[in-house]
Design a protein around this motif. Structure first.
Motif, PDB file in Angstrom:
ATOM      1  N   GLU A 177     113.070 140.215  40.035  1.00  0.00           N
ATOM      2  CA  GLU A 177     113.863 141.428  39.881  1.00  0.00           C
ATOM      3  C   GLU A 177     115.122 141.308  40.740  1.00  0.00           C
ATOM      4  O   GLU A 177     115.043 141.052  41.937  1.00  0.00           O
ATOM      5  CB  GLU A 177     113.045 142.638  40.310  1.00  0.00           C
ATOM      6  CG  GLU A 177     113.671 143.948  39.926  1.00  0.00           C
ATOM      7  CD  GLU A 177     112.760 145.127  40.236  1.00  0.00           C
ATOM      8  OE1 GLU A 177     113.203 146.020  40.978  1.00  0.00           O
ATOM      9  OE2 GLU A 177     111.611 145.138  39.740  1.00  0.00           O
ATOM     10  N   LYS A 236     114.955 139.728  36.029  1.00  0.00           N
ATOM     11  CA  LYS A 236     114.782 141.045  35.431  1.00  0.00           C
ATOM     12  C   LYS A 236     115.879 141.918  36.028  1.00  0.00           C
ATOM     13  O   LYS A 236     115.943 142.098  37.242  1.00  0.00           O
ATOM     14  CB  LYS A 236     113.394 141.598  35.772  1.00  0.00           C
ATOM     15  CG  LYS A 236     113.112 142.971  35.198  1.00  0.00           C
ATOM     16  CD  LYS A 236     111.679 143.392  35.559  1.00  0.00           C
ATOM     17  CE  LYS A 236     111.377 144.774  34.995  1.00  0.00           C
ATOM     18  NZ  LYS A 236     110.015 145.202  35.335  1.00  0.00           N
ATOM     19  N   PRO A 255     118.269 145.631  35.570  1.00  0.00           N
ATOM     20  CA  PRO A 255     118.445 146.905  34.879  1.00  0.00           C
ATOM     21  C   PRO A 255     119.893 147.080  34.434  1.00  0.00           C
ATOM     22  O   PRO A 255     120.803 146.471  35.008  1.00  0.00           O
ATOM     23  CB  PRO A 255     118.085 147.929  35.962  1.00  0.00           C
ATOM     24  CG  PRO A 255     118.539 147.282  37.234  1.00  0.00           C
ATOM     25  CD  PRO A 255     118.278 145.800  37.028  1.00  0.00           C
ATOM     26  N   TRP A 264     115.485 147.610  31.235  1.00  0.00           N
ATOM     27  CA  TRP A 264     115.226 146.406  32.013  1.00  0.00           C
ATOM     28  C   TRP A 264     115.336 145.260  31.019  1.00  0.00           C
ATOM     29  O   TRP A 264     114.719 145.302  29.947  1.00  0.00           O
ATOM     30  CB  TRP A 264     113.821 146.395  32.586  1.00  0.00           C
ATOM     31  CG  TRP A 264     113.583 147.223  33.791  1.00  0.00           C
ATOM     32  CD1 TRP A 264     112.888 148.392  33.856  1.00  0.00           C
ATOM     33  CD2 TRP A 264     114.001 146.935  35.128  1.00  0.00           C
ATOM     34  NE1 TRP A 264     112.858 148.853  35.157  1.00  0.00           N
ATOM     35  CE2 TRP A 264     113.536 147.967  35.963  1.00  0.00           C
ATOM     36  CE3 TRP A 264     114.739 145.901  35.710  1.00  0.00           C
ATOM     37  CZ2 TRP A 264     113.759 148.004  37.329  1.00  0.00           C
ATOM     38  CZ3 TRP A 264     114.967 145.932  37.072  1.00  0.00           C
ATOM     39  CH2 TRP A 264     114.481 146.976  37.865  1.00  0.00           C
ATOM     40  N   THR A 286     112.404 149.993  28.269  1.00  0.00           N
ATOM     41  CA  THR A 286     113.072 151.181  28.807  1.00  0.00           C
ATOM     42  C   THR A 286     112.882 151.245  30.310  1.00  0.00           C
ATOM     43  O   THR A 286     111.782 151.011  30.812  1.00  0.00           O
ATOM     44  CB  THR A 286     112.535 152.463  28.134  1.00  0.00           C
ATOM     45  OG1 THR A 286     112.752 152.346  26.722  1.00  0.00           O
ATOM     46  CG2 THR A 286     113.238 153.706  28.663  1.00  0.00           C
ATOM     47  N   TYR A 287     113.949 151.546  31.001  1.00  0.00           N
ATOM     48  CA  TYR A 287     113.908 151.686  32.467  1.00  0.00           C
ATOM     49  C   TYR A 287     113.244 153.005  32.805  1.00  0.00           C
ATOM     50  O   TYR A 287     113.650 154.059  32.318  1.00  0.00           O
ATOM     51  CB  TYR A 287     115.334 151.649  33.011  1.00  0.00           C
ATOM     52  CG  TYR A 287     115.432 151.723  34.522  1.00  0.00           C
ATOM     53  CD1 TYR A 287     115.518 150.563  35.271  1.00  0.00           C
ATOM     54  CD2 TYR A 287     115.452 152.938  35.189  1.00  0.00           C
ATOM     55  CE1 TYR A 287     115.629 150.601  36.642  1.00  0.00           C
ATOM     56  CE2 TYR A 287     115.558 152.988  36.564  1.00  0.00           C
ATOM     57  CZ  TYR A 287     115.646 151.821  37.283  1.00  0.00           C
ATOM     58  OH  TYR A 287     115.749 151.875  38.656  1.00  0.00           O
ATOM     59  N   TRP A 308     112.269 155.736  35.703  1.00  0.00           N
ATOM     60  CA  TRP A 308     112.686 156.160  37.050  1.00  0.00           C
ATOM     61  C   TRP A 308     111.511 156.231  37.959  1.00  0.00           C
ATOM     62  O   TRP A 308     110.486 156.649  37.751  1.00  0.00           O
ATOM     63  CB  TRP A 308     113.369 157.526  36.996  1.00  0.00           C
ATOM     64  CG  TRP A 308     114.619 157.489  36.186  1.00  0.00           C
ATOM     65  CD1 TRP A 308     114.749 157.910  34.893  1.00  0.00           C
ATOM     66  CD2 TRP A 308     115.900 156.997  36.556  1.00  0.00           C
ATOM     67  NE1 TRP A 308     116.027 157.700  34.452  1.00  0.00           N
ATOM     68  CE2 TRP A 308     116.757 157.154  35.461  1.00  0.00           C
ATOM     69  CE3 TRP A 308     116.400 156.444  37.715  1.00  0.00           C
ATOM     70  CZ2 TRP A 308     118.092 156.769  35.495  1.00  0.00           C
ATOM     71  CZ3 TRP A 308     117.727 156.065  37.731  1.00  0.00           C
ATOM     72  CH2 TRP A 308     118.556 156.221  36.636  1.00  0.00           C
TER      73      TRP A 308
END
Length: 167
Positions: free
Chosen positions: A29, A79, A81, A136, A164-165, A167
């Protein structure tokens, strides 16, 4: 003599039968700051810029630091965003797009510097009805510049997974 358990034997057989690409890949990430090489402060990438009175837009002036990429990330499974700016859209969805750090970048505002743009291609189309959602993107990153009709781009990524990111 020690005999492997039945569970261990079944696990080994299952692992041997699963093709390589189907095995879970570990993605590192990263953030947008990671795309800027060490020692290059973001404040030194964007210069003062100017107003384009004809098109009523701000045109940033980038210095040579804007094109510098983090070559340590080249070839890495990452990875990241971001938001989607579609390029190729078919009936199944988007197959190539620009991944940008904030919503509306490149469309309603001047583009970010090249080292803050990632051109993404995917074999699995992303549904076009969810393009404003943050995502992502996981895949192999290439520190390879390219030019598009929207902007100069510092990175390319072959997506293995787009989600989908949350939260």
């Amino acid at each position: 003599m020690v005999h492997p358990s039945r569970r261990r034997v079944l696990a080994l057989i299952a692992t041997a039968l699963v093709p390589g690409p189907a095995l879970a890949r570990s993605f590192r990430e990263i953030t947008w700051d990671d795309l800027i090489p060490a020692g290059v402060p973001y404040g030194e990438i964007i210069g003062p810029g100017r107003i384009d009175a004809v098109n009523d837009t701000w045109v940033p002036q980038f210095d040579e630091n804007a094109a510098k990429v983090n070559t340590a990330l080249d070839g890495q499974a990452v990875k990241l965003p971001g938001y989607i700016i579609p390029f190729d859209v078919g009936s199944g969805g988007v197959t190539s797009f620009m991944l940008v750090p904030y919503v509306g970048a490149c469309i309603h505002t001047p583009p970010p510097p090249p080292n803050q743009l990632v051109f993404v291609t995917t074999a699995t189309p992303r549904p076009s009805e969810s393009l404003w959602d943050p995502v992502w993107v996981s895949g192999k990153l290439s520190a390879k510049a390219m030019s598009t009709e929207i902007a100069e781009v510092g990175y390319q990524l072959t997506a293995e997974k787009i989600e989908t990111y949350e939260w």
